[in-house]
Write a protein that holds these residues in place. Sequence first.
Motif, mmCIF file in Angstrom:
data_model
loop_
_atom_site.group_PDB
_atom_site.id
_atom_site.type_symbol
_atom_site.label_atom_id
_atom_site.label_comp_id
_atom_site.label_asym_id
_atom_site.label_seq_id
_atom_site.Cartn_x
_atom_site.Cartn_y
_atom_site.Cartn_z
ATOM 1 N N ALA A 4 0.830 -1.210 0.000
ATOM 2 C CA ALA A 4 0.000 0.000 0.000
ATOM 3 C C ALA A 4 0.863 1.258 0.000
ATOM 4 O O ALA A 4 0.395 2.331 0.347
ATOM 5 C CB ALA A 4 -0.934 -0.002 1.210
ATOM 6 N N THR A 5 2.127 1.137 -0.394
ATOM 7 C CA THR A 5 3.047 2.277 -0.336
ATOM 8 C C THR A 5 2.612 3.402 -1.264
ATOM 9 O O THR A 5 2.586 4.568 -0.880
ATOM 10 C CB THR A 5 4.471 1.817 -0.698
ATOM 11 O OG1 THR A 5 4.841 0.719 0.131
ATOM 12 C CG2 THR A 5 5.461 2.953 -0.506
ATOM 13 N N LYS A 6 2.262 3.073 -2.491
ATOM 14 C CA LYS A 6 1.884 4.101 -3.465
ATOM 15 C C LYS A 6 0.407 4.024 -3.860
ATOM 16 O O LYS A 6 -0.152 4.993 -4.348
ATOM 17 C CB LYS A 6 2.767 3.980 -4.710
ATOM 18 C CG LYS A 6 4.235 4.294 -4.422
ATOM 19 C CD LYS A 6 5.074 4.298 -5.684
ATOM 20 C CE LYS A 6 6.517 4.709 -5.380
ATOM 21 N NZ LYS A 6 7.365 4.742 -6.587
ATOM 22 N N LYS A 7 -0.203 2.861 -3.677
ATOM 23 C CA LYS A 7 -1.628 2.688 -3.976
ATOM 24 C C LYS A 7 -2.257 1.902 -2.831
ATOM 25 O O LYS A 7 -1.759 0.839 -2.482
ATOM 26 C CB LYS A 7 -1.820 1.923 -5.293
ATOM 27 C CG LYS A 7 -1.281 2.637 -6.520
ATOM 28 C CD LYS A 7 -1.512 1.796 -7.776
ATOM 29 C CE LYS A 7 -0.968 2.495 -9.015
ATOM 30 N NZ LYS A 7 -1.188 1.684 -10.244
ATOM 31 N N GLY A 8 -3.348 2.441 -2.248
ATOM 32 C CA GLY A 8 -3.958 1.741 -1.117
ATOM 33 C C GLY A 8 -5.201 2.441 -0.611
ATOM 34 O O GLY A 8 -5.880 3.157 -1.354
ATOM 35 N N SER A 9 -5.482 2.264 0.680
ATOM 36 C CA SER A 9 -6.640 2.880 1.326
ATOM 37 C C SER A 9 -6.177 3.628 2.571
ATOM 38 O O SER A 9 -4.996 3.571 2.948
ATOM 39 C CB SER A 9 -7.666 1.802 1.717
ATOM 40 O OG SER A 9 -7.140 0.965 2.734
ATOM 41 N N LEU A 10 -7.117 4.293 3.237
ATOM 42 C CA LEU A 10 -6.772 5.053 4.441
ATOM 43 C C LEU A 10 -6.236 4.167 5.552
ATOM 44 O O LEU A 10 -5.555 4.649 6.464
ATOM 45 C CB LEU A 10 -8.001 5.820 4.938
ATOM 46 C CG LEU A 10 -8.486 6.986 4.071
ATOM 47 C CD1 LEU A 10 -9.738 7.602 4.674
ATOM 48 C CD2 LEU A 10 -7.400 8.051 3.928
ATOM 49 N N ALA A 11 -6.510 2.860 5.485
ATOM 50 C CA ALA A 11 -6.024 1.945 6.524
ATOM 51 C C ALA A 11 -4.506 1.936 6.603
ATOM 52 O O ALA A 11 -3.943 1.550 7.635
ATOM 53 C CB ALA A 11 -6.552 0.537 6.261
ATOM 54 N N ARG A 12 -3.817 2.369 5.540
ATOM 55 C CA ARG A 12 -2.355 2.379 5.528
ATOM 56 C C ARG A 12 -1.780 3.330 6.583
ATOM 57 O O ARG A 12 -0.621 3.198 6.970
ATOM 58 C CB ARG A 12 -1.843 2.778 4.136
ATOM 59 C CG ARG A 12 -2.076 4.240 3.805
ATOM 60 C CD ARG A 12 -1.998 4.528 2.324
ATOM 61 N NE ARG A 12 -0.675 4.499 1.779
ATOM 62 C CZ ARG A 12 0.204 5.501 1.808
ATOM 63 N NH1 ARG A 12 -0.139 6.633 2.393
ATOM 64 N NH2 ARG A 12 1.374 5.390 1.260
ATOM 65 N N PHE A 13 -2.582 4.280 7.047
ATOM 66 C CA PHE A 13 -2.089 5.256 8.017
ATOM 67 C C PHE A 13 -2.257 4.800 9.468
ATOM 68 O O PHE A 13 -1.901 5.540 10.387
ATOM 69 C CB PHE A 13 -2.800 6.597 7.817
ATOM 70 C CG PHE A 13 -2.486 7.261 6.509
ATOM 71 C CD1 PHE A 13 -1.204 7.710 6.234
ATOM 72 C CD2 PHE A 13 -3.460 7.419 5.542
ATOM 73 C CE1 PHE A 13 -0.906 8.317 5.021
ATOM 74 C CE2 PHE A 13 -3.185 8.021 4.330
ATOM 75 C CZ PHE A 13 -1.895 8.470 4.067
ATOM 76 N N CYS A 14 -2.830 3.604 9.697
ATOM 77 C CA CYS A 14 -2.943 3.095 11.070
ATOM 78 C C CYS A 14 -1.546 2.790 11.604
ATOM 79 O O CYS A 14 -0.793 2.021 10.999
ATOM 80 C CB CYS A 14 -3.806 1.830 11.111
ATOM 81 S SG CYS A 14 -5.552 2.133 10.788
ATOM 82 N N ASN A 15 -1.204 3.364 12.737
ATOM 83 C CA ASN A 15 0.133 3.206 13.309
ATOM 84 C C ASN A 15 0.231 1.975 14.207
ATOM 85 O O ASN A 15 -0.766 1.388 14.614
ATOM 86 C CB ASN A 15 0.516 4.459 14.104
ATOM 87 C CG ASN A 15 0.854 5.627 13.200
ATOM 88 O OD1 ASN A 15 1.608 5.486 12.241
ATOM 89 N ND2 ASN A 15 0.274 6.780 13.482
ATOM 90 N N HIS A 16 1.479 1.654 14.526
ATOM 91 C CA HIS A 16 1.760 0.533 15.438
ATOM 92 C C HIS A 16 1.577 0.976 16.888
ATOM 93 O O HIS A 16 1.781 2.130 17.247
ATOM 94 C CB HIS A 16 3.197 0.048 15.237
ATOM 95 C CG HIS A 16 3.697 -0.816 16.355
ATOM 96 N ND1 HIS A 16 3.421 -2.164 16.448
ATOM 97 C CD2 HIS A 16 4.431 -0.516 17.454
ATOM 98 C CE1 HIS A 16 3.974 -2.654 17.536
ATOM 99 N NE2 HIS A 16 4.593 -1.672 18.161
ATOM 100 N N SER A 17 1.196 0.029 17.732
ATOM 101 C CA SER A 17 1.176 0.254 19.181
ATOM 102 C C SER A 17 1.520 -1.050 19.879
ATOM 103 O O SER A 17 1.154 -2.139 19.406
ATOM 104 C CB SER A 17 -0.205 0.742 19.636
ATOM 105 O OG SER A 17 -0.248 0.834 21.053
ATOM 106 N N CYS A 18 2.234 -0.938 20.976
ATOM 107 C CA CYS A 18 2.544 -2.125 21.779
ATOM 108 C C CYS A 18 1.340 -2.539 22.622
ATOM 109 O O CYS A 18 1.341 -3.617 23.218
ATOM 110 C CB CYS A 18 3.751 -1.851 22.671
ATOM 111 S SG CYS A 18 5.260 -1.487 21.737
ATOM 112 N N ASN A 19 0.323 -1.673 22.708
ATOM 113 C CA ASN A 19 -0.936 -2.006 23.395
ATOM 114 C C ASN A 19 -2.081 -1.545 22.495
ATOM 115 O O ASN A 19 -2.749 -0.550 22.771
ATOM 116 C CB ASN A 19 -0.993 -1.318 24.761
ATOM 117 C CG ASN A 19 -2.249 -1.697 25.536
ATOM 118 O OD1 ASN A 19 -2.812 -2.774 25.334
ATOM 119 N ND2 ASN A 19 -2.711 -0.803 26.390
#
Length: 692
Positions: A179-194
């Motif tokens: 999803a680097t150049k083509k994708g959906s808004l879900a690509r912006f969900c960040n990582h979390s340890c919780n």
Amino acid sequence: MSDTKVSSPAINSSSNVGHRKFLDEANKTDEALRTFTELKKCAYAYKDLGNANSNDFMECDCYEEFENGINYACGESSDCINRLTLIECVNGECGSCGDNCQNQRFQKCQYADIAVFKTQKKGYGVRCEEDIEAHQFIYEYIGEVITEDRFRERMIQYDQEGLKHFYFMMLQSGEFIDATKKGSLARFCNHSCNPNAYVSKWSVDGKLRMGIFANRNITKGEEITFDYNVDRYGATAQPCYCEEPNCIGFLGGKTQTDAASLLPQNYADALGVNPSTEKKWIKAKKAAGEKILKSEKDNINVEFVKHLELQPCESFEDVSKVMGVLLQLDDELIARRLTERLFLTKDQALHFQIIKLHGYRCFAKLLTTFRDDIDFCTELLEYLEGLPKTTKNGIVSSRLGNVIEDLSPVPEFSNICQNLLAKWATFETYKRITKKDISDSGDRKLDLRRIRLPPGWEIIHENGRPVYFNAEQQTKLNEPPTGEVKALQNGTSNRSRESSSFGENLGGGTFAKKRPALDQETYEKKKKQRLDMQIKELEKVKEEELRQLKAKLELENEKKSELERIIAEANQQKEQEREENQKRLMEQEEKRLKRLQQTKGDHLTHRWNKFFAGFVPNMIKHYEKDLSREHIKECARDIARILSGKELKKNGQKGPPNELSKEKRKKVKEFTQVYMDKFCQRRSEKTKKRSA
């Protein structure tokens, strides 16, 4: 976000009080959409990428439940076998549950209301614009589905381009979503340890798709995060800014690898592995000074999986987790271990649930996949022989009987295959109950679609009416099994799930409590009210149909006008293209003729040069006493070139003769002598000047 191998953490039902909100941050969704190309669905590099393991669609056994124009079949609280095994129902394929049931969230893009905002340290992030319940579908992770070779090429390519963020997610073995150049808004969900969300893989109309689901109740304004659980394929570690109390500090590198679980969460859930088991094993390995390695293919620790002490399934939920993974699985080690867990399960009620959740189809796939493993297939065949009796319908639809017939010629399997085929031959095949059968049954006290039967019982069609059948007990009842079932009264909303219990005397088909009889006047009054209401409803339906018909006609006219415009533009464009093609062809023909002419001229020049080179050197050989050998060669070439040019100037189409005539030889000799005398004279003058 980084490149990811994603799993689905266990649901955490803890309170969400005190979680940080980001409602005051500006909405950057439009800005974020300009940083990539938005896709509505995944784009596949090859058409066979992303295919689910099963080639056949799996139909559920739910029944349509329309109310106010909405079909509530296959809902969140239902026992839909497709939903339980992470498969979406498809209109036209899943017949009995009807079109547009509640198990079509990916197909209908039933996304939660989300927005992109700018975080302080992590770049863009995603927050929810509404309260989200646990298990709720949030968004699909969309991108380009590529092979592993292409994935590794793009890793290098993006690194050379100086991109800071990669957006890769493993779809299945050897396949990745980019999803680097083509994708959906879900690509912006960040990582979390919780995290408050997780990623789960679903089968939708034969394709595997990745969805982000709520891990717990999420309140409006919270950032949506999930655990990347990632080995970064050699990329350098990055700081983690999730600011959770359990944060390990880094994404990628050795720290993240050691901290990541030994299995994707859906595998761990299906195998009955909890975090404490993983931590205990990791601690023991570190104490022994041994390295902890994960398979780059599936993000699993093979050694850990092989040494697991498996436990039998203890509940319907356990069976659902195992079957959900088995139906989509392409990892042979995990498939073997999950099947072992089924072998350990002795509860007959759970055996019925295994069969219900596409069990026969799953066993057919396992026998085909592990055909060459004699021991494993033997154990699986023995397990099939011990399963309780059901109707034959599931065996036929799964083609398991065909697989067993194919295995029969193998000596090691011959006896047990023949026994199985003989056993299944005694099973009854029945027509499945349909909505029409329910309507025609005349039973107004029960809604047969909403009856929850105990394990082993099915509703079948016999002699024009529905019958309750238990294949194992060889029992048929006209009424639900005594004391073991509850049903909703006819007309009660399925969403309320308020059951009415039957009395002990179910043989008479009466409820424990009866309504008091109505007098004639009250009855007529209620009847008139009901008829008036039906007439009004019918008028509303007709008005709505008329409105829809008008709208449809207007839409058709608009489409017709638009189509005519498109055709006119297409014809104009076609004419322009024809003229341009004609012009281009003429230019190409001119160039071709020019090249041909030039090539022919070069060829004749070469022939004349070669012709004169056959005798000119002999004519100037006697000059060697005054000139060097190199000068003689140079002069011979120049004379031949000059003579060739003169001949071609006379006639550019004529080639050299076979022999030189006496007259022509004399002229050539005279020209050669004059040329050489002049050349020698120039050489002499240059020599005198140098001497002076």
